[in-house]
Write a protein that holds these residues in place. Structure first.
Motif, PDB file in Angstrom:
ATOM      1  N   LEU A  50      26.824  39.280  -9.068  1.00  0.00           N
ATOM      2  CA  LEU A  50      26.217  37.978  -8.790  1.00  0.00           C
ATOM      3  C   LEU A  50      25.311  38.038  -7.555  1.00  0.00           C
ATOM      4  O   LEU A  50      24.249  37.422  -7.519  1.00  0.00           O
ATOM      5  CB  LEU A  50      27.335  36.950  -8.571  1.00  0.00           C
ATOM      6  CG  LEU A  50      27.030  35.512  -8.936  1.00  0.00           C
ATOM      7  CD1 LEU A  50      26.610  35.402 -10.386  1.00  0.00           C
ATOM      8  CD2 LEU A  50      28.256  34.634  -8.690  1.00  0.00           C
ATOM      9  N   LYS A  51      25.724  38.780  -6.532  1.00  0.00           N
ATOM     10  CA  LYS A  51      24.932  38.863  -5.297  1.00  0.00           C
ATOM     11  C   LYS A  51      23.771  39.847  -5.409  1.00  0.00           C
ATOM     12  O   LYS A  51      22.863  39.824  -4.581  1.00  0.00           O
ATOM     13  CB  LYS A  51      25.818  39.348  -4.128  1.00  0.00           C
ATOM     14  CG  LYS A  51      26.580  38.252  -3.413  1.00  0.00           C
ATOM     15  CD  LYS A  51      27.322  38.821  -2.211  1.00  0.00           C
ATOM     16  CE  LYS A  51      26.451  39.301  -1.077  1.00  0.00           C
ATOM     17  NZ  LYS A  51      26.135  38.317  -0.050  1.00  0.00           N
ATOM     18  N   GLY A  52      23.839  40.752  -6.413  1.00  0.00           N
ATOM     19  CA  GLY A  52      22.865  41.841  -6.466  1.00  0.00           C
ATOM     20  C   GLY A  52      23.078  42.770  -5.287  1.00  0.00           C
ATOM     21  O   GLY A  52      22.134  43.276  -4.676  1.00  0.00           O
ATOM     22  N   PRO A 138      32.218  38.253   0.618  1.00  0.00           N
ATOM     23  CA  PRO A 138      30.990  38.409   1.392  1.00  0.00           C
ATOM     24  C   PRO A 138      30.363  37.034   1.554  1.00  0.00           C
ATOM     25  O   PRO A 138      30.833  36.055   0.959  1.00  0.00           O
ATOM     26  CB  PRO A 138      30.130  39.279   0.486  1.00  0.00           C
ATOM     27  CG  PRO A 138      30.542  38.883  -0.891  1.00  0.00           C
ATOM     28  CD  PRO A 138      32.003  38.517  -0.811  1.00  0.00           C
ATOM     29  N   SER A 139      29.324  36.936   2.352  1.00  0.00           N
ATOM     30  CA  SER A 139      28.623  35.667   2.466  1.00  0.00           C
ATOM     31  C   SER A 139      28.071  35.277   1.086  1.00  0.00           C
ATOM     32  O   SER A 139      27.660  36.126   0.307  1.00  0.00           O
ATOM     33  CB  SER A 139      27.503  35.777   3.492  1.00  0.00           C
ATOM     34  OG  SER A 139      26.703  36.910   3.223  1.00  0.00           O
ATOM     35  N   ALA A 140      28.081  33.968   0.803  1.00  0.00           N
ATOM     36  CA  ALA A 140      27.748  33.476  -0.539  1.00  0.00           C
ATOM     37  C   ALA A 140      26.244  33.279  -0.703  1.00  0.00           C
ATOM     38  O   ALA A 140      25.759  32.154  -0.869  1.00  0.00           O
ATOM     39  CB  ALA A 140      28.504  32.184  -0.819  1.00  0.00           C
ATOM     40  N   ASN A 141      25.500  34.390  -0.641  1.00  0.00           N
ATOM     41  CA  ASN A 141      24.048  34.366  -0.855  1.00  0.00           C
ATOM     42  C   ASN A 141      23.670  35.620  -1.616  1.00  0.00           C
ATOM     43  O   ASN A 141      24.433  36.589  -1.623  1.00  0.00           O
ATOM     44  CB  ASN A 141      23.322  34.349   0.498  1.00  0.00           C
ATOM     45  CG  ASN A 141      23.797  35.473   1.408  1.00  0.00           C
ATOM     46  OD1 ASN A 141      24.781  35.310   2.134  1.00  0.00           O
ATOM     47  ND2 ASN A 141      23.128  36.615   1.343  1.00  0.00           N
ATOM     48  N   LEU A 142      22.504  35.598  -2.235  1.00  0.00           N
ATOM     49  CA  LEU A 142      22.005  36.817  -2.861  1.00  0.00           C
ATOM     50  C   LEU A 142      21.780  37.859  -1.776  1.00  0.00           C
ATOM     51  O   LEU A 142      21.439  37.519  -0.641  1.00  0.00           O
ATOM     52  CB  LEU A 142      20.696  36.546  -3.607  1.00  0.00           C
ATOM     53  CG  LEU A 142      20.813  35.569  -4.774  1.00  0.00           C
ATOM     54  CD1 LEU A 142      19.439  35.310  -5.393  1.00  0.00           C
ATOM     55  CD2 LEU A 142      21.761  36.111  -5.837  1.00  0.00           C
ATOM     56  N   LEU A 146      19.116  34.514   3.195  1.00  0.00           N
ATOM     57  CA  LEU A 146      19.770  33.805   4.298  1.00  0.00           C
ATOM     58  C   LEU A 146      21.223  33.492   3.938  1.00  0.00           C
ATOM     59  O   LEU A 146      21.528  33.154   2.805  1.00  0.00           O
ATOM     60  CB  LEU A 146      19.060  32.475   4.552  1.00  0.00           C
ATOM     61  CG  LEU A 146      17.688  32.521   5.195  1.00  0.00           C
ATOM     62  CD1 LEU A 146      17.077  31.119   5.204  1.00  0.00           C
ATOM     63  CD2 LEU A 146      17.806  33.063   6.615  1.00  0.00           C
ATOM     64  N   SER A 147      22.095  33.541   4.938  1.00  0.00           N
ATOM     65  CA  SER A 147      23.493  33.188   4.709  1.00  0.00           C
ATOM     66  C   SER A 147      23.645  31.669   4.615  1.00  0.00           C
ATOM     67  O   SER A 147      22.866  30.932   5.194  1.00  0.00           O
ATOM     68  CB  SER A 147      24.360  33.724   5.849  1.00  0.00           C
ATOM     69  OG  SER A 147      24.278  35.125   5.881  1.00  0.00           O
ATOM     70  N   PRO A 148      24.669  31.210   3.887  1.00  0.00           N
ATOM     71  CA  PRO A 148      24.862  29.772   3.682  1.00  0.00           C
ATOM     72  C   PRO A 148      25.789  29.158   4.734  1.00  0.00           C
ATOM     73  O   PRO A 148      26.902  29.633   4.940  1.00  0.00           O
ATOM     74  CB  PRO A 148      25.547  29.722   2.307  1.00  0.00           C
ATOM     75  CG  PRO A 148      26.275  31.028   2.203  1.00  0.00           C
ATOM     76  CD  PRO A 148      25.577  32.024   3.081  1.00  0.00           C
ATOM     77  N   LEU A 175      27.426  31.772  12.307  1.00  0.00           N
ATOM     78  CA  LEU A 175      27.035  33.188  12.219  1.00  0.00           C
ATOM     79  C   LEU A 175      28.208  33.947  11.628  1.00  0.00           C
ATOM     80  O   LEU A 175      29.355  33.609  11.895  1.00  0.00           O
ATOM     81  CB  LEU A 175      26.801  33.767  13.609  1.00  0.00           C
ATOM     82  CG  LEU A 175      25.565  33.401  14.387  1.00  0.00           C
ATOM     83  CD1 LEU A 175      25.661  34.004  15.775  1.00  0.00           C
ATOM     84  CD2 LEU A 175      24.333  33.928  13.673  1.00  0.00           C
ATOM     85  N   GLU A 176      27.945  35.020  10.905  1.00  0.00           N
ATOM     86  CA  GLU A 176      29.024  35.839  10.366  1.00  0.00           C
ATOM     87  C   GLU A 176      29.916  36.379  11.484  1.00  0.00           C
ATOM     88  O   GLU A 176      29.516  36.439  12.652  1.00  0.00           O
ATOM     89  CB  GLU A 176      28.466  37.025   9.580  1.00  0.00           C
ATOM     90  CG  GLU A 176      27.761  36.654   8.299  1.00  0.00           C
ATOM     91  CD  GLU A 176      26.318  36.257   8.535  1.00  0.00           C
ATOM     92  OE1 GLU A 176      25.923  36.068   9.706  1.00  0.00           O
ATOM     93  OE2 GLU A 176      25.592  36.121   7.549  1.00  0.00           O
ATOM     94  N   SER A 177      31.085  36.846  11.060  1.00  0.00           N
ATOM     95  CA  SER A 177      32.041  37.399  12.017  1.00  0.00           C
ATOM     96  C   SER A 177      31.492  38.667  12.666  1.00  0.00           C
ATOM     97  O   SER A 177      30.648  39.363  12.107  1.00  0.00           O
ATOM     98  CB  SER A 177      33.359  37.713  11.305  1.00  0.00           C
ATOM     99  OG  SER A 177      33.150  38.660  10.283  1.00  0.00           O
ATOM    100  N   SER A 226      16.364  44.964   6.682  1.00  0.00           N
ATOM    101  CA  SER A 226      15.901  43.647   6.252  1.00  0.00           C
ATOM    102  C   SER A 226      17.068  42.909   5.620  1.00  0.00           C
ATOM    103  O   SER A 226      17.687  43.380   4.687  1.00  0.00           O
ATOM    104  CB  SER A 226      14.768  43.758   5.242  1.00  0.00           C
ATOM    105  OG  SER A 226      14.463  42.457   4.737  1.00  0.00           O
ATOM    106  N   HIS A 227      17.351  41.745   6.135  1.00  0.00           N
ATOM    107  CA  HIS A 227      18.568  41.051   5.736  1.00  0.00           C
ATOM    108  C   HIS A 227      18.400  39.619   6.197  1.00  0.00           C
ATOM    109  O   HIS A 227      17.548  39.328   7.010  1.00  0.00           O
ATOM    110  CB  HIS A 227      19.730  41.703   6.479  1.00  0.00           C
ATOM    111  CG  HIS A 227      21.026  41.644   5.740  1.00  0.00           C
ATOM    112  ND1 HIS A 227      21.790  42.731   5.511  1.00  0.00           N
ATOM    113  CD2 HIS A 227      21.705  40.614   5.176  1.00  0.00           C
ATOM    114  CE1 HIS A 227      22.874  42.400   4.845  1.00  0.00           C
ATOM    115  NE2 HIS A 227      22.845  41.115   4.633  1.00  0.00           N
ATOM    116  N   TYR A 228      19.191  38.715   5.706  1.00  0.00           N
ATOM    117  CA  TYR A 228      19.175  37.333   6.195  1.00  0.00           C
ATOM    118  C   TYR A 228      17.754  36.776   6.155  1.00  0.00           C
ATOM    119  O   TYR A 228      17.341  36.055   7.056  1.00  0.00           O
ATOM    120  CB  TYR A 228      19.676  37.260   7.653  1.00  0.00           C
ATOM    121  CG  TYR A 228      20.970  37.976   7.904  1.00  0.00           C
ATOM    122  CD1 TYR A 228      22.171  37.393   7.512  1.00  0.00           C
ATOM    123  CD2 TYR A 228      21.006  39.209   8.527  1.00  0.00           C
ATOM    124  CE1 TYR A 228      23.370  38.032   7.740  1.00  0.00           C
ATOM    125  CE2 TYR A 228      22.204  39.855   8.775  1.00  0.00           C
ATOM    126  CZ  TYR A 228      23.379  39.267   8.378  1.00  0.00           C
ATOM    127  OH  TYR A 228      24.557  39.902   8.618  1.00  0.00           O
TER     128      TYR A 228
HETATM  129 MG    MG Z   1      26.085  38.782   4.132  1.00  0.00          MG
END
Ligand code: MG
Ligand code: TXA
Length: 318
Positions: A50-52, A138-142, A146-148, A175-177, A226-228
């Motif tokens: 789902l996240k790819g 994991p964070s609920a984004n592709l 961007l993280s949700p 912000l993530e942990s 490259s992320h977020y």
């Molecule tokens: Mg993440």
């Protein structure tokens, strides 16, 4: 709409859904997670699908209490101490994995280590206790997006592909942990996050920080350069506003000429800025803008994690 208020009935329904192999959008104090039963390989495989997300990038395992963590990993003295002082909280510990844990090998990407945390959010804790199994989330984004930090972000990202999203309101930390590797003699921060280096050092003494510019060091497989990233170009510079350019501001003095301005914190409060970061990036990332310019955020305390996310958001995907 799959967004459900966290009533006892809905939490029970979400737990049933998880036990039967489904995925749930789970609120935590950091960001929303895409949760699955960590003991169910098929359910975990769905997260990656789902996240790819590349399958070499292991997931964080969420538990309700330290006893549950001890069934999955070996907690040395440092880990015990940090767990007692900072859990529940925005700290993920990378620990030697117990060979007899029933965690799916896919969740840990086949490593002999495991990343664990206890989230500091009533809804997540209720869900974990009700389901009574560790949850990979994991964070609920592709992957790369961007993280949700709001339930609506999760719904926008996955739509009806996700049966249940529990509404836990806006994420308090935003912000993530912080991911801390305790598998070697020197504790190492693999990802800066919601708990600062200073807070960790106050508990266990000096820690080192992995070089964020070595994006794919084997220790931190998730730290891609490259992320977020929003879909608009983002620049870490606020001079010469472009046409229809938006500004992500910080502090009391705002330059003129931008089409839209959202201020992370007028008073320069880093906690407030962290909590607003992803929601404001989401809000500015619309077709009415040509790009997003960002004002500098001091590189200290929580500002280190904020700048880490901004730098990655500004790096074009390769
Ligand atoms: Mg993440
Ligand atoms: O705040 C958070 O941590 C959120 C919420 C939902 O808990 N979760 C989250 O998960 O950010 P995710 O999957 O987006 O990030 C997990 C990070 C990745 O950088 C991954 O590479 C790292 O943790 N990680 C997981 N297991 C690891 C391991 N065994 N060794 C080293 N790094 C690991």
């Amino acid at each position: 709409m799959p967004i459900l208020s966290p009533t006892p009935e809905n939490i029970t329904e979400a737990a049933r859904h998880l036990i039967s192999g489904g995925l749930v959008g789970m609120p935590t104090e950091t960001v929303y997670g895409l949760a699955a039963d960590a003991t169910n390989g098929r359910a975990v495989a769905q997260i990656y699908e789902l996240k790819g997300r590349p399958a070499f990038n292991p997931l964080i395992i969420h538990v309700a209490d330290v006893a549950a963590a001890e069934k999955l990993a070996v907690l040395d003295e440092r880990a015990q101490f940090l767990a007692r002082r900072l859990w529940p909280g925005a700290l993920t510990l990378v620990l030697p994995r117990r060979a007899d844990s029933f965690i799916s090998g896919l969740a840990t990407a086949g490593l002999d280590t495991i990343a664990i945390r206890i989230p500091d959010h009533g809804v997540a804790l209720d869900l974990l206790r009700t389901v009574n199994r560790p949850l990979a989330a994991p964070s609920a984004n592709l992957s790369g997006h961007l993280s949700p930090s709001l339930p609506g972000h999760v719904a926008l990202e996955f739509g009806n592909q996700l049966g249940i999203i529990l509404d836990g309101g806006p994420c308090r930390v935003g912000l993530e942990s912080t991911v801390l590797d305790l598998t070697g003699p020197l504790a190492t921060i693999l990802r800066p996050g919601g708990i600062t280096r200073e807070t960790i050092e106050a508990s266990i003494g000096p820690v080192s920080a992995a070089n964020p510019h070595i994006p794919e060091s084997p220790k931190s497989p998730g730290m891609l350069a490259s992320h977020y990233a929003p879909s608009l170009p983002l620049r870490l510079d606020w001079t010469h506003p472009g046409e229809k350019e938006a500004l992500l501001a910080f502090g009391p003095l705002i330059p003129e000429g931008f089409a839209t301005v959202l201020n992370l914190s007028e008073t320069g409060d880093l906690h407030e800025a962290a909590a607003n970061l992803f929601a404001y990036l989401h809000a500015l990332d619309t077709p009415e803008h040509s790009g997003i310019a960002v004002m500098p955020v001091p590189n200290q305390g929580l500002g280190i994690a904020i700048n880490d996310r901004l730098k990655r958001a500004a790096t074009p995907a390769s």
